[in-house]
Design an enzyme around this catalytic site. Sequence first.
Site, mmCIF file in Angstrom:
data_model
loop_
_atom_site.group_PDB
_atom_site.id
_atom_site.type_symbol
_atom_site.label_atom_id
_atom_site.label_comp_id
_atom_site.label_asym_id
_atom_site.label_seq_id
_atom_site.Cartn_x
_atom_site.Cartn_y
_atom_site.Cartn_z
ATOM 1 N N ASN A 3 0.871 -1.172 0.000
ATOM 2 C CA ASN A 3 0.000 0.000 0.000
ATOM 3 C C ASN A 3 0.910 1.224 0.000
ATOM 4 O O ASN A 3 1.451 1.591 1.031
ATOM 5 C CB ASN A 3 -0.898 -0.004 1.248
ATOM 6 C CG ASN A 3 -1.728 1.265 1.345
ATOM 7 O OD1 ASN A 3 -1.862 2.004 0.370
ATOM 8 N ND2 ASN A 3 -2.292 1.528 2.518
ATOM 9 N N LYS A 5 0.107 4.273 -0.428
ATOM 10 C CA LYS A 5 -0.553 5.497 0.061
ATOM 11 C C LYS A 5 -0.272 6.644 -0.918
ATOM 12 O O LYS A 5 -0.141 6.393 -2.111
ATOM 13 C CB LYS A 5 -0.096 5.839 1.478
ATOM 14 C CG LYS A 5 -0.120 4.617 2.402
ATOM 15 C CD LYS A 5 0.032 4.980 3.830
ATOM 16 C CE LYS A 5 0.171 3.700 4.644
ATOM 17 N NZ LYS A 5 -0.086 3.909 6.038
ATOM 18 N N HIS A 89 -9.660 1.258 4.278
ATOM 19 C CA HIS A 89 -8.422 1.497 5.035
ATOM 20 C C HIS A 89 -8.723 2.483 6.170
ATOM 21 O O HIS A 89 -9.529 3.407 5.996
ATOM 22 C CB HIS A 89 -7.344 2.055 4.105
ATOM 23 C CG HIS A 89 -5.990 2.045 4.733
ATOM 24 N ND1 HIS A 89 -5.596 3.017 5.618
ATOM 25 C CD2 HIS A 89 -4.965 1.175 4.642
ATOM 26 C CE1 HIS A 89 -4.362 2.748 6.047
ATOM 27 N NE2 HIS A 89 -3.962 1.622 5.459
ATOM 28 N N GLU A 91 -7.180 4.934 7.228
ATOM 29 C CA GLU A 91 -6.939 6.339 6.889
ATOM 30 C C GLU A 91 -8.126 6.929 6.135
ATOM 31 O O GLU A 91 -8.403 8.124 6.232
ATOM 32 C CB GLU A 91 -5.631 6.466 6.089
ATOM 33 C CG GLU A 91 -4.423 6.251 6.995
ATOM 34 C CD GLU A 91 -3.163 5.799 6.289
ATOM 35 O OE1 GLU A 91 -3.093 5.860 5.050
ATOM 36 O OE2 GLU A 91 -2.237 5.362 7.004
ATOM 37 N N GLU A 160 -5.719 -4.793 10.301
ATOM 38 C CA GLU A 160 -4.767 -3.708 10.498
ATOM 39 C C GLU A 160 -5.090 -2.951 11.787
ATOM 40 O O GLU A 160 -5.937 -2.042 11.778
ATOM 41 C CB GLU A 160 -4.833 -2.733 9.313
ATOM 42 C CG GLU A 160 -4.412 -3.351 7.999
ATOM 43 C CD GLU A 160 -3.698 -2.342 7.110
ATOM 44 O OE1 GLU A 160 -2.614 -2.661 6.642
ATOM 45 O OE2 GLU A 160 -4.225 -1.233 6.917
ATOM 46 N N GLY A 166 2.035 2.547 10.552
ATOM 47 C CA GLY A 166 2.979 3.660 10.389
ATOM 48 C C GLY A 166 3.636 4.107 11.679
ATOM 49 O O GLY A 166 4.257 5.161 11.727
ATOM 50 N N SER A 206 3.149 -1.898 10.261
ATOM 51 C CA SER A 206 4.601 -1.866 10.468
ATOM 52 C C SER A 206 5.290 -3.199 10.172
ATOM 53 O O SER A 206 6.276 -3.547 10.822
ATOM 54 C CB SER A 206 4.926 -1.373 11.885
ATOM 55 O OG SER A 206 4.418 -0.065 12.078
ATOM 56 N N GLY A 228 4.802 1.444 4.717
ATOM 57 C CA GLY A 228 6.136 2.065 4.643
ATOM 58 C C GLY A 228 7.189 1.175 3.989
ATOM 59 O O GLY A 228 7.942 1.633 3.121
HETATM 60 C C1 PEP Z 1 -0.990 0.341 5.863
HETATM 61 O O1 PEP Z 1 -1.140 1.547 5.761
HETATM 62 O O2 PEP Z 1 -1.804 -0.417 5.323
HETATM 63 C C2 PEP Z 1 0.172 -0.156 6.605
HETATM 64 C C3 PEP Z 1 0.172 -1.383 7.016
HETATM 65 O O3 PEP Z 1 1.185 0.759 6.820
HETATM 66 P P1 PEP Z 1 2.604 0.477 7.555
HETATM 67 O O4 PEP Z 1 3.134 -0.823 7.008
HETATM 68 O O5 PEP Z 1 3.455 1.640 7.186
HETATM 69 O O6 PEP Z 1 2.320 0.387 9.021
#
Ligand code: PEP
Length: 241
Positions: A3, A5, A89, A91, A160, A166, A206, A228
Amino acid sequence: AANWKMNKTPTETKTFGAELRRILPKGRWCEIVLCMPAICIPAGVKALRDTRVSIGAENMYYETYGAYTGEISAPMLVDAGVKYVILGHSERRAMGETDGDINKKLIAALEAGLTPILCVGESLEQRKSGITFEHITMQLKQDFQNIPPEQLRRIVVAYEPIWAIGTGKTASAEQAQEVCEGIRAVIRKIYGARPARAVSILYGGSMNAKNCAGLLAQPDIDGGLIGGASLKPDFGQIVNA
Ligand code: PEP
């Protein structure tokens, strides 16, 4: 599944595609998806043509066409070569997307032939209050309204935890397994044993090249949704792990 973003330009997508091609020799046995900003999709499709890497979108609208300025529909994504779409998601939920919207988007995505990656997860407050399962069960029940069992198999669910996205704070393998097992149990209760066995459940939050092996070894974790760490070529290391 990556992802990205709101990261990378179409030019950077082309470069990333060329690098990823070089480091993905072993990914034959698993599905690899790069979910990217809509404007990068044509560059992504072109850069990864004839590989096992599919291109995904990060969102879509539930109507097919019409006066919805700025929105993109499922048939438009399909026409551009997209196979997957992230829906719900955290976000986007934080920007006001409701489970009712997500349900309509799921139905529209399935109708168009896309594979939705449905995100669910609890906040830190919900975890601390001990209502993680109640919250995720409620999300799943609302998001799955009017979706029949034969369609359910085509949905990928991503657990998630919002507190792990993040932040560098990964859920422990045990915490992630416990919730993913719970998600499979909810699906079993609504749809029965076969769809529950067939559905793919990802962990996201993460995940990186260092911690992925322990998470992916869990029986109810079938893959990862990676933010990330998907922006750099070590995404290839996670795929190979
Ligand atoms: C995400 O936004 O779906 C995600 C898992 O981000 P990160 O791996 O950066 O925590």
